[in-house]
Design a protein around this motif. Structure first.
Motif, PDB file in Angstrom:
ATOM      1  N   LEU A  19       0.823  -1.207   0.000  1.00  0.00           N
ATOM      2  CA  LEU A  19       0.000   0.000   0.000  1.00  0.00           C
ATOM      3  C   LEU A  19       0.858   1.259   0.000  1.00  0.00           C
ATOM      4  O   LEU A  19       0.516   2.252  -0.650  1.00  0.00           O
ATOM      5  CB  LEU A  19      -0.945  -0.004   1.196  1.00  0.00           C
ATOM      6  N   ALA A  20       1.966   1.227   0.722  1.00  0.00           N
ATOM      7  CA  ALA A  20       2.863   2.394   0.734  1.00  0.00           C
ATOM      8  C   ALA A  20       3.358   2.699  -0.676  1.00  0.00           C
ATOM      9  O   ALA A  20       3.400   3.865  -1.102  1.00  0.00           O
ATOM     10  CB  ALA A  20       4.041   2.143   1.673  1.00  0.00           C
ATOM     11  N   ARG A  21       3.709   1.659  -1.411  1.00  0.00           N
ATOM     12  CA  ARG A  21       4.201   1.847  -2.781  1.00  0.00           C
ATOM     13  C   ARG A  21       3.092   2.370  -3.694  1.00  0.00           C
ATOM     14  O   ARG A  21       3.328   3.248  -4.531  1.00  0.00           O
ATOM     15  CB  ARG A  21       4.744   0.528  -3.310  1.00  0.00           C
ATOM     16  N   LEU A  22       1.892   1.826  -3.544  1.00  0.00           N
ATOM     17  CA  LEU A  22       0.764   2.273  -4.360  1.00  0.00           C
ATOM     18  C   LEU A  22       0.463   3.754  -4.111  1.00  0.00           C
ATOM     19  O   LEU A  22       0.262   4.523  -5.059  1.00  0.00           O
ATOM     20  CB  LEU A  22      -0.478   1.439  -4.047  1.00  0.00           C
ATOM     21  N   ILE A  23       0.420   4.138  -2.845  1.00  0.00           N
ATOM     22  CA  ILE A  23       0.132   5.532  -2.495  1.00  0.00           C
ATOM     23  C   ILE A  23       1.221   6.453  -3.047  1.00  0.00           C
ATOM     24  O   ILE A  23       0.928   7.505  -3.631  1.00  0.00           O
ATOM     25  CB  ILE A  23       0.012   5.676  -0.972  1.00  0.00           C
ATOM     26  N   ALA A  24       2.467   6.057  -2.872  1.00  0.00           N
ATOM     27  CA  ALA A  24       3.580   6.870  -3.363  1.00  0.00           C
ATOM     28  C   ALA A  24       3.498   7.033  -4.877  1.00  0.00           C
ATOM     29  O   ALA A  24       3.655   8.148  -5.415  1.00  0.00           O
ATOM     30  CB  ALA A  24       4.908   6.235  -2.962  1.00  0.00           C
ATOM     31  N   TRP A  25       3.239   5.953  -5.582  1.00  0.00           N
ATOM     32  CA  TRP A  25       3.158   5.992  -7.045  1.00  0.00           C
ATOM     33  C   TRP A  25       1.995   6.867  -7.501  1.00  0.00           C
ATOM     34  O   TRP A  25       2.123   7.640  -8.464  1.00  0.00           O
ATOM     35  CB  TRP A  25       2.988   4.574  -7.589  1.00  0.00           C
ATOM     36  N   THR A  26       0.868   6.775  -6.822  1.00  0.00           N
ATOM     37  CA  THR A  26      -0.326   7.539  -7.204  1.00  0.00           C
ATOM     38  C   THR A  26      -0.058   9.035  -7.139  1.00  0.00           C
ATOM     39  O   THR A  26      -0.359   9.778  -8.083  1.00  0.00           O
ATOM     40  CB  THR A  26      -1.505   7.180  -6.279  1.00  0.00           C
ATOM     41  N   TYR A  27       0.515   9.500  -6.044  1.00  0.00           N
ATOM     42  CA  TYR A  27       0.799  10.924  -5.922  1.00  0.00           C
ATOM     43  C   TYR A  27       1.933  11.356  -6.849  1.00  0.00           C
ATOM     44  O   TYR A  27       1.886  12.448  -7.428  1.00  0.00           O
ATOM     45  CB  TYR A  27       1.149  11.259  -4.474  1.00  0.00           C
ATOM     46  N   ALA A  28       2.944  10.514  -6.989  1.00  0.00           N
ATOM     47  CA  ALA A  28       4.054  10.854  -7.887  1.00  0.00           C
ATOM     48  C   ALA A  28       3.569  10.962  -9.331  1.00  0.00           C
ATOM     49  O   ALA A  28       4.070  11.796 -10.101  1.00  0.00           O
ATOM     50  CB  ALA A  28       5.163   9.814  -7.771  1.00  0.00           C
ATOM     51  N   SER A  29       2.582  10.161  -9.692  1.00  0.00           N
ATOM     52  CA  SER A  29       2.019  10.216 -11.045  1.00  0.00           C
ATOM     53  C   SER A  29       1.283  11.523 -11.287  1.00  0.00           C
ATOM     54  O   SER A  29       1.070  11.925 -12.435  1.00  0.00           O
ATOM     55  CB  SER A  29       1.069   9.033 -11.263  1.00  0.00           C
ATOM     56  N   ALA A  30       0.862  12.178 -10.200  1.00  0.00           N
ATOM     57  CA  ALA A  30       0.209  13.487 -10.294  1.00  0.00           C
ATOM     58  C   ALA A  30       1.223  14.613 -10.131  1.00  0.00           C
ATOM     59  O   ALA A  30       0.857  15.758  -9.847  1.00  0.00           O
ATOM     60  CB  ALA A  30      -0.883  13.603  -9.235  1.00  0.00           C
ATOM     61  N   GLU A  31       2.510  14.265 -10.285  1.00  0.00           N
ATOM     62  CA  GLU A  31       3.623  15.220 -10.261  1.00  0.00           C
ATOM     63  C   GLU A  31       3.899  15.796  -8.878  1.00  0.00           C
ATOM     64  O   GLU A  31       4.430  16.903  -8.745  1.00  0.00           O
ATOM     65  CB  GLU A  31       3.404  16.337 -11.299  1.00  0.00           C
ATOM     66  N   TRP A  32       3.537  15.067  -7.839  1.00  0.00           N
ATOM     67  CA  TRP A  32       3.961  15.429  -6.488  1.00  0.00           C
ATOM     68  C   TRP A  32       5.387  14.919  -6.275  1.00  0.00           C
ATOM     69  O   TRP A  32       5.781  13.872  -6.827  1.00  0.00           O
ATOM     70  CB  TRP A  32       3.051  14.789  -5.455  1.00  0.00           C
ATOM     71  N   GLN A  33       6.133  15.613  -5.455  1.00  0.00           N
ATOM     72  CA  GLN A  33       7.442  15.129  -5.020  1.00  0.00           C
ATOM     73  C   GLN A  33       7.202  14.203  -3.823  1.00  0.00           C
ATOM     74  O   GLN A  33       6.719  14.652  -2.778  1.00  0.00           O
ATOM     75  CB  GLN A  33       8.351  16.289  -4.642  1.00  0.00           C
ATOM     76  N   VAL A  34       7.544  12.934  -3.979  1.00  0.00           N
ATOM     77  CA  VAL A  34       7.152  11.914  -2.998  1.00  0.00           C
ATOM     78  C   VAL A  34       8.369  11.160  -2.469  1.00  0.00           C
ATOM     79  O   VAL A  34       9.281  10.818  -3.231  1.00  0.00           O
ATOM     80  CB  VAL A  34       6.166  10.907  -3.625  1.00  0.00           C
ATOM     81  N   LYS A  35       8.342  10.891  -1.174  1.00  0.00           N
ATOM     82  CA  LYS A  35       9.390  10.068  -0.568  1.00  0.00           C
ATOM     83  C   LYS A  35       8.763   9.031   0.354  1.00  0.00           C
ATOM     84  O   LYS A  35       7.842   9.336   1.112  1.00  0.00           O
ATOM     85  CB  LYS A  35      10.353  10.940   0.243  1.00  0.00           C
ATOM     86  N   ILE A  36       9.261   7.809   0.256  1.00  0.00           N
ATOM     87  CA  ILE A  36       8.855   6.753   1.180  1.00  0.00           C
ATOM     88  C   ILE A  36       9.857   6.715   2.324  1.00  0.00           C
ATOM     89  O   ILE A  36      11.067   6.603   2.101  1.00  0.00           O
ATOM     90  CB  ILE A  36       8.794   5.380   0.502  1.00  0.00           C
ATOM     91  N   CYS A  37       9.341   6.821   3.542  1.00  0.00           N
ATOM     92  CA  CYS A  37      10.180   6.746   4.742  1.00  0.00           C
ATOM     93  C   CYS A  37      10.055   5.330   5.302  1.00  0.00           C
ATOM     94  O   CYS A  37       9.016   4.972   5.848  1.00  0.00           O
ATOM     95  CB  CYS A  37       9.723   7.774   5.767  1.00  0.00           C
ATOM     96  N   ASP A  38      11.090   4.548   5.139  1.00  0.00           N
ATOM     97  CA  ASP A  38      11.061   3.125   5.486  1.00  0.00           C
ATOM     98  C   ASP A  38      11.566   2.925   6.917  1.00  0.00           C
ATOM     99  O   ASP A  38      12.758   3.061   7.189  1.00  0.00           O
ATOM    100  CB  ASP A  38      11.923   2.345   4.495  1.00  0.00           C
ATOM    101  N   GLN A  77      11.734  18.029   2.713  1.00  0.00           N
ATOM    102  CA  GLN A  77      11.012  18.978   1.872  1.00  0.00           C
ATOM    103  C   GLN A  77      10.392  18.255   0.671  1.00  0.00           C
ATOM    104  O   GLN A  77      10.835  18.395  -0.464  1.00  0.00           O
ATOM    105  CB  GLN A  77      11.961  20.087   1.414  1.00  0.00           C
ATOM    106  N   PHE A  78       9.360  17.478   0.947  1.00  0.00           N
ATOM    107  CA  PHE A  78       8.634  16.774  -0.101  1.00  0.00           C
ATOM    108  C   PHE A  78       7.154  17.129   0.007  1.00  0.00           C
ATOM    109  O   PHE A  78       6.665  17.502   1.073  1.00  0.00           O
ATOM    110  CB  PHE A  78       8.814  15.261   0.039  1.00  0.00           C
ATOM    111  N   ASP A  79       6.436  17.004  -1.103  1.00  0.00           N
ATOM    112  CA  ASP A  79       4.990  17.241  -1.065  1.00  0.00           C
ATOM    113  C   ASP A  79       4.290  16.175  -0.234  1.00  0.00           C
ATOM    114  O   ASP A  79       3.333  16.464   0.485  1.00  0.00           O
ATOM    115  CB  ASP A  79       4.407  17.233  -2.484  1.00  0.00           C
ATOM    116  N   LEU A  80       4.770  14.943  -0.357  1.00  0.00           N
ATOM    117  CA  LEU A  80       4.160  13.813   0.358  1.00  0.00           C
ATOM    118  C   LEU A  80       5.234  12.914   0.935  1.00  0.00           C
ATOM    119  O   LEU A  80       6.201  12.560   0.247  1.00  0.00           O
ATOM    120  CB  LEU A  80       3.277  12.987  -0.590  1.00  0.00           C
TER     121      LEU A  80
END
Length: 214
Positions: A19-38, A77-80
């Motif tokens: 789910l973390a990957r899906l959420i990250a991909w969804t927002y990144a596809s909308a041109e958000w700057q996204v980072k996964i914090c593992d 400093q990321f959008d998401l």
């Protein structure tokens, strides 16, 4: 201030990283700057997935980094920021939940998955996390409509919101992730559409909630 979506779990194997990957991909596809914090620093499944994604040249680009404290990622400093939490209810999970705009808790259909996640949600509630910021998601479901209905009823009877869209245990989802892609990037249109529907539910829920104060 970054939007924070946390994928948390009382136990492993219920689809938190998926789910973390899906959420990250969804927002990144909308041109958000996204980072996964593992936060699963022993396995680093999301960090490794992003590295594989970068090596394969998949777009959109998603960043990832291991973290052991909330203070570390709140400075980003990321959008998401999508938090892939540790697979247990430790202090870091509570700290993450307190700064998250939404906590997404995946679960399978078996009571061995459902009960720990409800207990985890109850623990978050007892520590001050608002009920509306907790969303349960049924993952790795079987073809049994009865089992799905019973699982959904169990979660709702405990007082928690459950996503209307669930995800089946499909080889196509596994193959996509093995290749550094999200579950909305499979080779099968029907699987991608299902993943997109779930992602849209999560995005809509985040948009409906007031932002967490810095």
């Amino acid at each position: 201030m970054s939007v924070v979506i946390a994928c948390l779990s009382q136990k492993g194997g219920v689809g938190k990283s998926t789910l973390a990957r899906l959420i990250a991909w969804t927002y990144a596809s909308a041109e958000w700057q996204v980072k996964i914090c593992d936060f699963n620093t022993k396995q680093l499944t999301s960090v490794d997935w992003v590295a594989q994604r970068m090596a394969a040249g998949h777009k959109p680009e998603i960043a990832a980094e291991p973290y052991s404290s909330v203070k570390g990622f709140r400075k980003e400093q990321f959008d998401l920021l999508v938090v892939d939490g540790r697979p247990d209810s430790d202090n870091s999970s509570l700290e993450i939940a307190r700064v998250a705009d939404l906590c997404v808790l995946p679960t399978g259909l078996a009571i061995d998955d459902l009960k720990p996640q409800v207990m985890f949600a109850n623990e978050l509630r007892s520590k001050g996390i608002p009920r509306e910021r907790i969303l349960l998601v049924l993952n790795k479901i079987t073809e049994s409509a009865i089992a799905v209905t019973e699982a959904r009823g169990y979660l709702r009877s405990a007082g928690y919101a459950v996503a209307e869209t669930d995800l089946a245990a499909k080889t196509g989802y596994q193959m996509a992730q093995n290749a550094g892609r999200a579950i909305a990037e499979t080779n099968f249109t029907s699987l991608n559409e299902r993943a997109d529907e779930l992602a849209a539910e999560i995005v809509n829920r985040v948009n409906e909630l007031p932002r967490i104060a810095a």
